[in-house]
Write a protein that holds these residues in place. Sequence first.
Motif, PDB file in Angstrom:
ATOM      1  N   LYS A   1     -66.076  42.328  33.271  1.00  8.13           N
ATOM      2  CA  LYS A   1     -65.680  42.140  31.867  1.00  8.13           C
ATOM      3  C   LYS A   1     -66.687  42.772  30.910  1.00  8.13           C
ATOM      4  O   LYS A   1     -66.312  43.494  30.004  1.00  8.13           O
ATOM      5  CB  LYS A   1     -65.571  40.645  31.511  1.00  8.13           C
ATOM      6  CG  LYS A   1     -64.431  39.915  32.158  1.00  8.13           C
ATOM      7  CD  LYS A   1     -64.417  38.443  31.760  1.00  8.13           C
ATOM      8  CE  LYS A   1     -65.654  37.696  32.212  1.00  8.13           C
ATOM      9  NZ  LYS A   1     -65.878  37.661  33.645  1.00  8.13           N
ATOM     10  N   SER A   2     -67.973  42.463  31.105  1.00 11.98           N
ATOM     11  CA  SER A   2     -68.979  42.972  30.165  1.00 11.98           C
ATOM     12  C   SER A   2     -69.040  44.499  30.223  1.00 11.98           C
ATOM     13  O   SER A   2     -69.159  45.167  29.186  1.00 11.98           O
ATOM     14  CB  SER A   2     -70.358  42.399  30.482  1.00 11.98           C
ATOM     15  OG  SER A   2     -70.324  40.998  30.493  1.00 11.98           O
ATOM     16  N   SER A   3     -68.958  45.031  31.428  1.00 16.54           N
ATOM     17  CA  SER A   3     -69.026  46.491  31.593  1.00 16.54           C
ATOM     18  C   SER A   3     -67.832  47.153  30.906  1.00 16.54           C
ATOM     19  O   SER A   3     -67.976  48.163  30.206  1.00 16.54           O
ATOM     20  CB  SER A   3     -69.012  46.861  33.079  1.00 16.54           C
ATOM     21  OG  SER A   3     -69.960  46.096  33.783  1.00 16.54           O
ATOM     22  N   VAL A   4     -66.647  46.578  31.098  1.00 18.32           N
ATOM     23  CA  VAL A   4     -65.436  47.127  30.491  1.00 18.32           C
ATOM     24  C   VAL A   4     -65.491  46.989  28.965  1.00 18.32           C
ATOM     25  O   VAL A   4     -65.167  47.911  28.221  1.00 18.32           O
ATOM     26  CB  VAL A   4     -64.185  46.416  31.066  1.00 18.32           C
ATOM     27  CG1 VAL A   4     -62.948  46.700  30.236  1.00 18.32           C
ATOM     28  CG2 VAL A   4     -63.969  46.836  32.524  1.00 18.32           C
TER      29      VAL A   4
ATOM     30  N   TYR B   1     -65.008  52.317  41.565  1.00 21.93           N
ATOM     31  CA  TYR B   1     -66.337  51.768  41.794  1.00 21.93           C
ATOM     32  C   TYR B   1     -67.345  52.891  41.575  1.00 21.93           C
ATOM     33  O   TYR B   1     -67.195  53.976  42.117  1.00 21.93           O
ATOM     34  CB  TYR B   1     -66.440  51.234  43.230  1.00 21.93           C
ATOM     35  CG  TYR B   1     -67.778  50.601  43.491  1.00 21.93           C
ATOM     36  CD1 TYR B   1     -68.007  49.278  43.151  1.00 21.93           C
ATOM     37  CD2 TYR B   1     -68.826  51.345  44.040  1.00 21.93           C
ATOM     38  CE1 TYR B   1     -69.242  48.696  43.347  1.00 21.93           C
ATOM     39  CE2 TYR B   1     -70.070  50.768  44.247  1.00 21.93           C
ATOM     40  CZ  TYR B   1     -70.269  49.447  43.896  1.00 21.93           C
ATOM     41  OH  TYR B   1     -71.501  48.886  44.085  1.00 21.93           O
ATOM     42  N   GLU B   2     -68.366  52.622  40.764  1.00 24.26           N
ATOM     43  CA  GLU B   2     -69.356  53.661  40.462  1.00 24.26           C
ATOM     44  C   GLU B   2     -70.755  53.034  40.425  1.00 24.26           C
ATOM     45  O   GLU B   2     -71.100  52.353  39.457  1.00 24.26           O
ATOM     46  CB  GLU B   2     -69.003  54.318  39.110  1.00 24.26           C
ATOM     47  CG  GLU B   2     -70.022  55.323  38.609  1.00 24.26           C
ATOM     48  CD  GLU B   2     -70.409  56.347  39.655  1.00 24.26           C
ATOM     49  OE1 GLU B   2     -69.548  57.151  40.037  1.00 24.26           O
ATOM     50  OE2 GLU B   2     -71.569  56.335  40.127  1.00 24.26           O
ATOM     51  N   PRO B   3     -71.564  53.272  41.462  1.00 27.05           N
ATOM     52  CA  PRO B   3     -72.899  52.654  41.517  1.00 27.05           C
ATOM     53  C   PRO B   3     -73.771  52.987  40.310  1.00 27.05           C
ATOM     54  O   PRO B   3     -74.583  52.173  39.882  1.00 27.05           O
ATOM     55  CB  PRO B   3     -73.506  53.250  42.797  1.00 27.05           C
ATOM     56  CG  PRO B   3     -72.392  53.859  43.546  1.00 27.05           C
ATOM     57  CD  PRO B   3     -71.262  54.102  42.611  1.00 27.05           C
TER      58      PRO B   3
HETATM   59  N1  LIG Z   1     -66.627  50.073  38.084  1.00 31.61           N
HETATM   60  C1  LIG Z   1     -67.760  49.540  38.559  1.00 31.61           C
HETATM   61  N2  LIG Z   1     -68.429  50.128  39.578  1.00 31.61           N
HETATM   62  C2  LIG Z   1     -69.557  49.593  40.065  1.00 31.61           C
HETATM   63  N3  LIG Z   1     -70.129  48.475  39.608  1.00 31.61           N
HETATM   64  C3  LIG Z   1     -69.529  47.842  38.591  1.00 31.61           C
HETATM   65  C4  LIG Z   1     -68.321  48.328  38.003  1.00 31.61           C
HETATM   66  N4  LIG Z   1     -67.964  47.479  37.004  1.00 31.61           N
HETATM   67  C5  LIG Z   1     -68.904  46.513  36.966  1.00 31.61           C
HETATM   68  N5  LIG Z   1     -69.838  46.718  37.913  1.00 31.61           N
HETATM   69  C6  LIG Z   1     -71.007  45.875  38.227  1.00 31.61           C
HETATM   70  O1  LIG Z   1     -70.563  44.581  38.595  1.00 31.61           O
HETATM   71  C7  LIG Z   1     -71.475  43.594  38.118  1.00 31.61           C
HETATM   72  C8  LIG Z   1     -70.753  42.589  37.257  1.00 31.61           C
HETATM   73  O2  LIG Z   1     -70.264  43.267  36.116  1.00 31.61           O
HETATM   74  P1  LIG Z   1     -70.134  42.560  34.701  1.00 31.61           P
HETATM   75  O3  LIG Z   1     -71.384  41.862  34.331  1.00 31.61           O
HETATM   76  O4  LIG Z   1     -69.578  43.575  33.771  1.00 31.61           O
HETATM   77  O5  LIG Z   1     -69.006  41.488  35.084  1.00 31.61           O
HETATM   78  P2  LIG Z   1     -68.507  40.217  34.249  1.00 31.61           P
HETATM   79  O6  LIG Z   1     -67.072  40.027  34.627  1.00 31.61           O
HETATM   80  O7  LIG Z   1     -68.808  40.408  32.812  1.00 31.61           O
HETATM   81  O8  LIG Z   1     -69.398  39.053  34.829  1.00 31.61           O
HETATM   82  P3  LIG Z   1     -69.538  37.553  34.245  1.00 31.61           P
HETATM   83  O9  LIG Z   1     -68.330  36.821  34.761  1.00 31.61           O
HETATM   84  O10 LIG Z   1     -70.815  37.076  34.817  1.00 31.61           O
HETATM   85  O11 LIG Z   1     -69.550  37.671  32.738  1.00 31.61           O
HETATM   86  C9  LIG Z   1     -72.568  44.349  37.374  1.00 31.61           C
HETATM   87  O12 LIG Z   1     -73.647  44.558  38.229  1.00 31.61           O
HETATM   88  C10 LIG Z   1     -71.888  45.661  37.017  1.00 31.61           C
HETATM   89  O13 LIG Z   1     -72.798  46.717  36.858  1.00 31.61           O
END
Ligand SMILES: Nc1ncnc2c1ncn2[C@@H]1O[C@H](COP(=O)(O)OP(=O)(O)OP(=O)(O)O)[C@@H](O)[C@H]1O
Length: 246
Positions: free
Chosen positions: A17-20, A205-207
């Motif tokens: 979610k945060s990444s998006v 997925y992108e490291p």
């Molecule tokens: N497309 C992607 N490819 C690789 N890694 C990703 C991708 N999207 C997110 N991540 C990784 O996954 C992990 C969780 O991502 P993120 O914090 O955005 O999730 P979230 O849903 O906001 O988590 P939370 O529920 O804790 O708020 C992070 O380490 C992030 O870098």
Amino acid sequence: MMAKIIMITSGKGGVGKSSVCSGLGYHLARLGKKVLILEMDSGLRCLDIMLGVNETTVHDISDVLCGRCEPIKAIYQSPITENLSMMPATFRPDSTYSSELFHKLCKGLSSYYDYILIETPAGFGRTLADIAKVSDLALLVVTPDPISMRDAKILSDYLDDDRGLKKQRIIINKVKTNRGKLEVLPNLDVVIDTVLEPLIGVIPYEPEMVRALSQGRMLPVRYLAGRALQNIARRITGEFVDLAVY
Ligand SMILES: Nc1ncnc2c1ncn2[C@@H]1O[C@H](COP(=O)(O)OP(=O)(O)OP(=O)(O)O)[C@@H](O)[C@H]1O
Ligand SMILES: [Mg+2]
């Protein structure tokens, strides 16, 4: 101007979610839109780091909702690009706020922006209900595995039936393929058939994403995941962009 309010949500945590949210905010801003990101994950904030404002934040949304400061004092312009600002979540895990003040805040802010993106906490709760009430669209972030899919379906039904939030779109994130095959599911249609909402984008997925975001940088569009985020932002603005499934 009345902002379109978009909630970025998921049943399961850690799906992206945060990444998006940061990626879409960035690309909408690059398309010339005025964007505000609101982080509503109390206690567990991270968007301030992703958006490069963590060194400058003094106030957060709980200061605003408790009347300790004016909204403008808790809004920080991201150094990453023009037109992109954010209001950080609080560090206090036990902070409470009034739903009514939250609604008033969102309505008040919406006259200054084109888009307000709100990251919800994972799962259910009053905060989710409050955010759903002010949102025009929910983006359901889901990863291609049965657990995330089931949680997304439960969440989607809740938003639809209980909250009347009919406009929902799926973002499938962290898609990994090996010689054209997904790891767990036979294909991505299964996700759509389970969650039963239209797809707005697929992000591979992108490291490199982890590294970029932890340094307050955005993933460049030369990466497929960066391009996918850009395409979703363009679709949000109403542009027709062919759907690429990687
Ligand atoms: N497309 C992607 N490819 C690789 N890694 C990703 C991708 N999207 C997110 N991540 C990784 O996954 C992990 C969780 O991502 P993120 O914090 O955005 O999730 P979230 O849903 O906001 O988590 P939370 O529920 O804790 O708020 C992070 O380490 C992030 O870098
Ligand atoms: Mg998050």
